[in-house]
Design a protein around this motif. Structure first.
Motif, PDB file in Angstrom:
ATOM      1  N   UNK A  74       0.838  -1.201   0.000  1.00 25.01           N
ATOM      2  CA  UNK A  74       0.000   0.000   0.000  1.00 25.01           C
ATOM      3  C   UNK A  74       0.871   1.248   0.000  1.00 25.01           C
ATOM      4  N   UNK A  75       1.885   1.259   0.870  1.00 21.99           N
ATOM      5  CA  UNK A  75       2.782   2.413   0.938  1.00 21.99           C
ATOM      6  C   UNK A  75       3.511   2.612  -0.384  1.00 21.99           C
ATOM      7  N   UNK A  76       3.971   1.521  -0.977  1.00 24.17           N
ATOM      8  CA  UNK A  76       4.665   1.612  -2.261  1.00 24.17           C
ATOM      9  C   UNK A  76       3.766   2.240  -3.317  1.00 24.17           C
ATOM     10  N   UNK A  77       2.529   1.757  -3.373  1.00 23.79           N
ATOM     11  CA  UNK A  77       1.585   2.262  -4.371  1.00 23.79           C
ATOM     12  C   UNK A  77       1.327   3.754  -4.176  1.00 23.79           C
ATOM     13  N   UNK A  78       1.100   4.161  -2.926  1.00 25.76           N
ATOM     14  CA  UNK A  78       0.838   5.574  -2.641  1.00 25.76           C
ATOM     15  C   UNK A  78       2.047   6.442  -2.961  1.00 25.76           C
ATOM     16  N   UNK A  79       3.249   5.940  -2.649  1.00 27.26           N
ATOM     17  CA  UNK A  79       4.468   6.706  -2.939  1.00 27.26           C
ATOM     18  C   UNK A  79       4.624   6.926  -4.438  1.00 27.26           C
ATOM     19  N   UNK A  80       4.355   5.887  -5.222  1.00 29.00           N
ATOM     20  CA  UNK A  80       4.472   6.017  -6.679  1.00 29.00           C
ATOM     21  C   UNK A  80       3.487   7.054  -7.203  1.00 29.00           C
ATOM     22  N   UNK A  81       2.241   7.000  -6.717  1.00 32.80           N
ATOM     23  CA  UNK A  81       1.228   7.943  -7.175  1.00 32.80           C
ATOM     24  C   UNK A  81       1.559   9.375  -6.749  1.00 32.80           C
ATOM     25  N   UNK A  82       2.155   9.514  -5.567  1.00 40.76           N
ATOM     26  CA  UNK A  82       2.493  10.848  -5.074  1.00 40.76           C
ATOM     27  C   UNK A  82       3.692  11.431  -5.816  1.00 40.76           C
ATOM     28  N   UNK A  83       4.719  10.601  -6.038  1.00 43.78           N
ATOM     29  CA  UNK A  83       5.932  11.077  -6.692  1.00 43.78           C
ATOM     30  C   UNK A  83       5.754  11.257  -8.193  1.00 43.78           C
ATOM     31  N   UNK A  84       4.878  10.447  -8.787  1.00 45.01           N
ATOM     32  CA  UNK A  84       4.702  10.495 -10.239  1.00 45.01           C
ATOM     33  C   UNK A  84       3.237  10.263 -10.599  1.00 45.01           C
ATOM     34  N   UNK A  85       2.396  11.284 -10.435  1.00 48.03           N
ATOM     35  CA  UNK A  85       0.960  11.135 -10.709  1.00 48.03           C
ATOM     36  C   UNK A  85       0.662  10.687 -12.134  1.00 48.03           C
ATOM     37  N   UNK A  86       1.583  10.971 -13.054  1.00 44.89           N
ATOM     38  CA  UNK A  86       1.338  10.611 -14.455  1.00 44.89           C
ATOM     39  C   UNK A  86       1.635   9.141 -14.747  1.00 44.89           C
ATOM     40  N   UNK A  87       2.270   8.449 -13.807  1.00 43.92           N
ATOM     41  CA  UNK A  87       2.572   7.032 -14.026  1.00 43.92           C
ATOM     42  C   UNK A  87       1.277   6.230 -14.083  1.00 43.92           C
ATOM     43  N   UNK A  88       1.128   5.449 -15.129  1.00 43.04           N
ATOM     44  CA  UNK A  88      -0.078   4.640 -15.306  1.00 43.04           C
ATOM     45  C   UNK A  88       0.108   3.323 -14.565  1.00 43.04           C
ATOM     46  N   UNK A  89      -0.565   3.192 -13.435  1.00 40.13           N
ATOM     47  CA  UNK A  89      -0.424   1.998 -12.603  1.00 40.13           C
ATOM     48  C   UNK A  89      -1.766   1.644 -11.988  1.00 40.13           C
ATOM     49  N   UNK A  90      -2.066   0.362 -11.951  1.00 44.61           N
ATOM     50  CA  UNK A  90      -3.259  -0.114 -11.265  1.00 44.61           C
ATOM     51  C   UNK A  90      -2.829  -1.171 -10.265  1.00 44.61           C
ATOM     52  N   UNK A  91      -3.684  -1.407  -9.279  1.00 50.56           N
ATOM     53  CA  UNK A  91      -3.358  -2.389  -8.256  1.00 50.56           C
ATOM     54  C   UNK A  91      -4.512  -3.357  -8.084  1.00 50.56           C
ATOM     55  N   UNK A  92      -4.166  -4.571  -7.719  1.00 51.64           N
ATOM     56  CA  UNK A  92      -5.155  -5.609  -7.457  1.00 51.64           C
ATOM     57  C   UNK A  92      -4.862  -6.156  -6.069  1.00 51.64           C
ATOM     58  N   UNK A  93      -5.888  -6.238  -5.227  1.00 52.94           N
ATOM     59  CA  UNK A  93      -5.624  -6.683  -3.869  1.00 52.94           C
ATOM     60  C   UNK A  93      -6.842  -7.209  -3.158  1.00 52.94           C
ATOM     61  N   UNK A  94      -6.655  -7.516  -1.891  1.00 48.66           N
ATOM     62  CA  UNK A  94      -7.702  -8.078  -1.050  1.00 48.66           C
ATOM     63  C   UNK A  94      -8.605  -6.967  -0.531  1.00 48.66           C
ATOM     64  N   UNK A  95      -9.911  -7.218  -0.383  1.00 51.04           N
ATOM     65  CA  UNK A  95     -10.830  -6.173   0.071  1.00 51.04           C
ATOM     66  C   UNK A  95     -10.525  -5.631   1.458  1.00 51.04           C
ATOM     67  N   UNK A  96      -9.762  -6.350   2.280  1.00 48.83           N
ATOM     68  CA  UNK A  96      -9.479  -5.854   3.626  1.00 48.83           C
ATOM     69  C   UNK A  96      -8.648  -4.576   3.601  1.00 48.83           C
ATOM     70  N   UNK A  97      -8.010  -4.288   2.436  1.00 48.30           N
ATOM     71  CA  UNK A  97      -7.216  -3.075   2.329  1.00 48.30           C
ATOM     72  C   UNK A  97      -7.996  -1.911   1.726  1.00 48.30           C
ATOM     73  N   UNK A  98      -9.231  -2.148   1.319  1.00 53.50           N
ATOM     74  CA  UNK A  98      -9.971  -1.132   0.566  1.00 53.50           C
ATOM     75  C   UNK A  98     -10.206   0.144   1.364  1.00 53.50           C
ATOM     76  N   UNK A  99     -10.414   0.027   2.672  1.00 53.99           N
ATOM     77  CA  UNK A  99     -10.678   1.212   3.481  1.00 53.99           C
ATOM     78  C   UNK A  99      -9.479   2.148   3.513  1.00 53.99           C
ATOM     79  N   UNK A 100      -8.289   1.594   3.366  1.00 57.08           N
ATOM     80  CA  UNK A 100      -7.081   2.401   3.457  1.00 57.08           C
ATOM     81  C   UNK A 100      -6.775   3.136   2.162  1.00 57.08           C
TER      82      UNK A 100
END
Length: 234
Positions: A74-100
């Motif tokens: 989660x932290x990695x994904x957020x860091x990538x989006x924050x440092x490079x908003x133009x980077x095209x990235x999607x994530x797939x994960x478990x619903x227990x992380x959805x609230x975060x």
């Protein structure tokens, strides 16, 4: 300085068609889906943004895919989006992380209401089969010889009443499948010279000389590649 958690060989449980070792079935499923769609990919791609490096699970021509398995992901994904908003990235994960990370539109989560799935490994002394093969490219194995191989099977599927499958039923299914391979001859298709309705003619020149074999079709499997244990396991 804090270091990343060590990744041990034992952490890897799956292997894709490219030979990449993967840690989760989700990663393997994504790899299989991309292969089915004829989309080339690079596994564990190193992405560098402003001098900071990230290992992203998949890089494709159309963008990046990250599997969310834990808080570090989660932290990695957020860091990538924050440092490079133009980077095209999607994530797939478990619903227990959805609230975060519910604010991130690129996140795709498994349906919380989907049936429970399970995975079990089954190993039994009876899960074995005998076969013959020839490896013309390996001098020691370039003549007709045989082996006995055993298998360990992973079953994955929808669970009912906390049970994936009755062991006795699973054991019979596995034995039936192995029976189709028992006492068969395996050879690379490239050595097929000609065939008729009931026979293959196998011809090749190896370290031990020229081989010219006529073998019954009903006891022979032609493989895409050499008849190695590694190839048989896939």
């Amino acid at each position: 300085m804090a270091s990343s958690p060590a990744v041990l060989d034992s952490d890897f449980r799956y292997i894709d068609k490219k030979g990449n070792l993967m840690k989760t079935r989700t990663e393997l499923s994504i790899a299989q889906m991309l292969t089915f769609l004829e989309q080339d990919y690079e596994y564990n791609y190193e992405l560098t943004i402003n001098g900071k490096s990230f290992i992203v699970n998949f890089k494709t021509d159309n963008g990046l895919i990250e599997v969310i398995d834990n808080e570090d992901d989660i932290k990695k994904y957020k860091d990538i989006k924050e440092l490079s908003p133009e980077t095209k990235i999607m994530a797939i994960g478990h619903p227990k992380y959805s609230a975060q990370i519910s604010e991130l539109e690129e996140i795709v989560f498994y349906d919380k209401k989907s049936p429970q799935t399970g995975s079990i490994f089954i190993e039994d002394p009876s899960f074995a089969f005998d076969y013959a093969h020839i490896l013309p490219l390996v001098e020691k194995c370039s003549i007709l010889h045989g082996h006995t191989s055993s298998v360990m099977v992973e079953l994955v599927g929808q669970m009912k009443n906390n049970l994936l499958i009755d062991f006795g039923e699973a054991k019979q299914i596995i034995k039936n499948v192995l029976g189709a391979f028992d006492h068969k001859f395996f050879i690379n298709r490239r050595y097929l010279k000609e065939e008729d309705d009931s026979h293959y003619k196998i011809v090749f020149e190896g370290p031990k000389g020229m081989f010219d074999l006529q073998v019954p079709k009903n006891t022979t499997y032609l493989l895409e590649g050499e008849a190695t244990v590694e190839n048989l396991s896939t």
